[in-house]
Enzyme design. Structure first.
Site, PDB file in Angstrom:
ATOM      1  CG  ASN A 111      -1.815   1.181   1.331  1.00 34.91           C
ATOM      2  OD1 ASN A 111      -2.402   1.602   0.322  1.00 34.91           O
ATOM      3  ND2 ASN A 111      -1.968   1.762   2.522  1.00 34.91           N
ATOM      4  CG  HIS A 113      -0.534   6.181   4.926  1.00 34.14           C
ATOM      5  ND1 HIS A 113      -1.918   6.203   4.958  1.00 34.14           N
ATOM      6  CD2 HIS A 113      -0.122   7.001   5.925  1.00 34.14           C
ATOM      7  CE1 HIS A 113      -2.315   6.998   5.938  1.00 34.14           C
ATOM      8  NE2 HIS A 113      -1.246   7.496   6.536  1.00 34.14           N
ATOM      9  CG  ASP A 149      -2.763   3.363   6.986  1.00 34.75           C
ATOM     10  OD1 ASP A 149      -2.810   2.870   5.857  1.00 34.75           O
ATOM     11  OD2 ASP A 149      -3.537   4.265   7.366  1.00 34.75           O
TER      12      ASP A 149
END
Ligand code: GRF
Length: 207
Positions: A111, A113, A149
């Site tokens: 991911n 962020h 996260d």
């Protein structure tokens, strides 16, 4: 060299997805190819770019699944398997994934962020960075684990926070770095150069 088959999961604009597509197209030696763009929103802007670039797209409408996250994830999993996907990139994908789905893709799902994790997990990172008065802000790529996260950090890039920054100017400066470190992250992951040791990710030298 066989390229790793990458799916990019989006919910909106898709500029990080576009950065990955550009890099994969521009560099003949890039070790990954984008074989699928999957959106949970039928009207995600990024879908237009993917279609124009000739990349297969699919919509798995999260709205249709309501609170049944397991059924939604199973529907996504079926699409990923059908496309023979080996690496999953979340790029502005606004859905929490089930632990089972994360487990299935452990070490193969990343991911991006828009903050220097572990600071400013979650939403509105630029406004929160300004409100806290931090002098540096930035972005992080990380492996995806069930906690939001929270997975091991792969790459980070920092930008200075300027006195006259607004949320928009700061976001723009961070986004430019996102477009740099996300393709780099995929390059490292796809070429087998990332070694996870507990919470630390080591980058093996090339060759
Ligand atoms: C990016 O800032 C990304 O870090 C965050 O959501 C935003 C998505 O932008 N997760 P885009 O859709 O890639 O343009």
């Amino acid at each position: 060299m066989t390229k790793k088959r990458v799916a990019v999961l989006i919910s909106g604009r898709g500029s990080n997805m576009a950065a990955l597509v550009w890099m994969a197209d521009a560099e003949p030696d890039f070790p990954a190819e984008i074989v699928l763009v999957l959106s949970n929103k039928p009207d995600a802007k990024g879908l237009d770019f993917a279609r124009k670039s000739g990349i297969p797209t699919v919509v798995v409408p999260s709205k249709a699944y309501g609170k049944d996250r397991a059924a939604f994830d199973a529907a996504m999993q079926a699409e990923l398997e059908k496309a023979g996907v080996e690496i999953v990139c979340l790029a502005g994908f606004m859905r929490l994934l089930t632990p089972e789905f994360c487990e299935k893709w452990a070490g193969r799902m990343v991911n991006i962020h828009p903050a220097l994790l572990p600071s400013f997990k979650g939403l509105d990172t630029h406004a929160r960075a300004l409100a806290e008065g931090v002098k540096f802000h930035g972005c992080t790529t990380h492996f995806v684990t069930p906690g939001m996260d929270e997975g091991p950090i792969i790459l980070q890039a920092a930008v200075p926070v300027l006195d006259d920054d607004t949320e928009e100017t700061l976001a723009e400066r961070v986004l430019a770095e996102e477009h740099r470190i996300y393709p780099e992250t995929i390059r490292l992951l796809a070429s087998g150069r990332l070694v996870v040791e507990g919470r630390r990710v080591r980058v093996k030298s090339a060759g």
